[in-house]
Design an enzyme around this catalytic site. Structure first.
Site, short mmCIF file in Angstrom:
data_model
loop_
_atom_site.label_atom_id
_atom_site.label_comp_id
_atom_site.label_asym_id
_atom_site.label_seq_id
_atom_site.Cartn_x
_atom_site.Cartn_y
_atom_site.Cartn_z
N GLU A 221 93.89 -0.85 2.10
CA GLU A 221 93.38 -1.17 0.77
C GLU A 221 94.29 -2.06 -0.09
O GLU A 221 94.72 -1.67 -1.18
CB GLU A 221 93.05 0.13 0.01
CG GLU A 221 91.98 0.95 0.72
CD GLU A 221 91.66 2.27 0.04
OE1 GLU A 221 92.37 2.64 -0.91
OE2 GLU A 221 90.70 2.93 0.47
N GLU A 376 87.21 3.67 6.21
CA GLU A 376 87.07 4.88 5.41
C GLU A 376 85.67 4.91 4.80
O GLU A 376 85.21 3.91 4.22
CB GLU A 376 88.12 4.94 4.28
CG GLU A 376 89.55 5.11 4.76
CD GLU A 376 90.54 5.24 3.61
OE1 GLU A 376 90.09 5.51 2.48
OE2 GLU A 376 91.75 5.06 3.85
#
Length: 618
Positions: A221, A376
């Site tokens: 991320e 995710e």
């Protein structure tokens, strides 16, 4: 596995009587689920278009889950202090998870690279002595816990034994339970961009001959809002240090230099320039109206990849784009509301595609730019809108062959919860894992499986758990008939990967020429090159698999005994599926080099009962 069962032993011994006439004398037996280890190093994958394939061009689907902890202060997967690792991996495999994403910190890998591995903080005199549960996480003295690098190596070995593949994710530069909140891949704990790359190259080189660790997610991320400028990750055509596309390309090239077979997973960023007005630039202040920036989930924004895709010098065959995507239980994003009065449940697949998915990440798969793996996704089940979102994303991934790893196995993820609700250990019965069955049922439909419900592993030789099959088994026995839950169920028959491929070796040797002239002798030498094709002696096959179906079970014992009793009907000279092949004979010889005998059949029975932990028996 520390659970015991007499029932399984009784069933196998009864079957042994029908073949050999005598059952082995065994007391209480260990229930064994891990099979013979596949060390062929032939499970590497590559990309073509939007899909991933094995070495023979068979399609594969990576369907797994996250297990975090190497990124945290404990420096190990969570629960190893209170649960048996083999018990956990047995249940993971039995439940059909064929790959695990292991978050980790660059700081930890650097400690390994420098030869001073950080300790596992939960393995100490003041903490629960986990090595009493996991004996192989302790040194030979029975007192000293192993270090974090040894824990990682042991976990990779155990994954291999259970037919589970793995990849790591650099969750943060520094070791921190909340390290994912940091924007960039550099700037903490002395980690520079060079250190980040060097540490990943070191690990890739260490594991280049072990296809358990099949990939590297370069950074979890990368994020930050555009107005943060240099402090936020961006995606453009510059060589600025905070340009994630440039950094990821450099890192990918360095890893592929040492292991050209590794998958490289590249996540997105948080914001991209919208092009709202001429002259807008990265780092400028935001505007309330007509914003210069387009937002997304952290790591979810691939709008910049249209113009600036990841193209390392080695080509794109190992590149996998890896967005993250979450639902309204994590944050009520604007695309969950079709209008100002919507409750969050009004969205559907088409609106998600129109408002967010397609232009942000889904176009990469849809337009055959590259394969994707949703690194995710997940969330709590007590929110109707979130459950609807999870179901829509799950079905989209199935329909469009998108790989994924669910967040997460862990019970202790505050904003999502886990697939596990609790874990506990007792010496008498082993580890007890309470699964969130409602969440697992939702997730389970997106696990790669045959139409009849056999979970499909990514290892060519080792089956995935008690209800799973190996990749070879799928392509030999299921793909052309019933197929799987991809592509409408039908798949090409494929080509299995031989456990013992022939190898071509080139040898160079000098040729000496002697010439005698008028009593004197002169000697000259030249060099010639000889190419020799050989089939080497190996210890890397699936020993015990006499019928070459990818599994070791009683059918192999039966075939051995039949081939010995009636070689004309069942022996190696036959040509149909009932006969033992040359490959099967090599697999069946588990106790020496003297050929296949009744002793081999008995040894395989003892292995199935847990008397032996591996084949062949030395």
């Amino acid at each position: 596995m520390k659970k015991f069962t007499r029932t399984a032993a009784a069933l196998i011994c009864a079957a042994a009587l029908t073949v050999t006439g005598a059952a082995p004398s065994i007391g209480q037996t260990k229930k064994l689920t891990a099979q013979a280890v596949d060390t062929n190093n032939d499970d590497w994958l590559h990309a073509e278009g939007s899909r991933l394939y094995d070495m023979n061009g068979n399609e594969v689907w990576l369907t797994g889950a996250n297990w975090f902890g190497f990124n945290c202060s404990e420096n190990c997967p969570h629960y190893l202090w209170s649960a048996d690792a083999d018990d956990c991996l047995t249940e993971i495999a039995d439940r059909g998870i064929n790959i695990i994403r292991f978050p980790i910190a660059t700081e930890l890998i650097v400690s390994w690279m420098e030869g001073t591995p950080n300790p596992v903080s939960s393995f100490s005199a003041n903490a629960d002595p986990a090595y009493k549960i996991n004996a192989d996480f302790c040194e030979a003295d029975g007192k000293t816990p192993v270090d974090s690098m040894q824990v990682f190596d042991i976990m990779m070995k155990k994954c291999k034994e259970h037919g589970i593949k793995a990849f790591i994710d650099i969750h943060s530069p520094h070791t921190d339970n909340s390290g994912h909140n940091y924007n960039l891949w550099y700037g903490k704990a002395g980690v520079t961009t060079k250190v980040w790359i060097d540490s990943l190259v070191w690990l890739a080189d260490k594991y280049k001959d072990d296809d358990t660790l099949i990939g590297y997610d370069l950074k979890n991320e990368p994020h930050g809002k555009g107005q943060e400028g240099d402090e936020a990750a961006k995606w453009d055509g510059s060589k600025d240090e905070n340009n994630w596309a440039y950094a990821a390309t450099q890192c990918a090239e360095a890893i592929l230099d040492v292991n050209p077979h590794a998958l490289i997973l590249v996540e997105g960023v948080e914001q991209s320039l919208s092009g709202a007005q001429a002259g807008d630039y990265w780092g400028m202040p935001d505007r309330k109206e007509n914003s210069p920036y387009i937002g997304a989930w952290w790591g979810g924004n691939f709008r910049g990849a249209r113009e600036y895709p990841i193209k390392p010098k080695q080509g794109t065959s190992q590149i996998v784009y890896s967005p993250h995507d979450y639902g309204p239980s994590v944050y009520e994003q604007t695309w969950f509301h079709l209008d100002k009065s919507a409750t969050g449940a009004a969205f559907d697949t088409q609106s998600l595609l129109d408002e967010y998915w397609y232009d942000t990440w889904a176009y990469i798969n849809a337009e055959e730019i590259g394969p994707e793996l949703i690194g995710e996704w997940g969330g709590h089940m007590n929110n109707a809108a979130n459950l609807k979102w999870m179901t829509l994303l799950r079905d989209y991934m199935i329909d469009h062959h998108i790989n994924h790893t669910f967040w997460c196995l862990n019970t202790n993820s505050g904003d999502t919860g886990g697939l596990w609700d609790s874990l506990g250990f007792t010496a008498a019965t082993g580890t007890s894992i309470v699964w969130n069955e409602e969440k697992y049922k939702m997730f389970e439909e997106a696990l790669w499986q045959t139409k009849s419900g056999k979970y499909i592993g990514l290892d060519h030789q080792v089956a995935l758990g008690k209800n799973g099959i190996s990749l070879n088994d799928f392509y030999a026995n299921y793909a052309a008939s019933e197929g799987s839950n991809l592509d409408g169920g039908k798949t090409s028959s494929g080509k299995i990967v031989n456990a013992d491929p022939s190898k071509t070796t080139t040898t160079t040797k000098p040729v000496v020429t002697t010439t005698t002239t008028s009593g004197s002798t002169s000697t000259s030498s030249s060099t010639s090159t000889t190419t020799v094709t050989t089939t080497p002696e190996v210890s890397n096959r699936t020993f015990g698999d006499a019928n070459c179906d990818g599994a070791v079970d009683m059918s192999d014992v039966v075939l051995i005994m039949q081939s010995l009793a009636n070689p004309n009907k069942y022996g190696i000279k036959g040509s149909d599926a009932k006969h033992m092949t040359d490959e099967g004979q090599k697999n069946a010889d588990v106790i020496g080099k003297d050929g296949v005998t009744t002793d081999d059949a008995l040894t395989i029975q003892l292995y199935l009962l847990g008397k032996y932990t591996k084949l062949p028996v030395e």
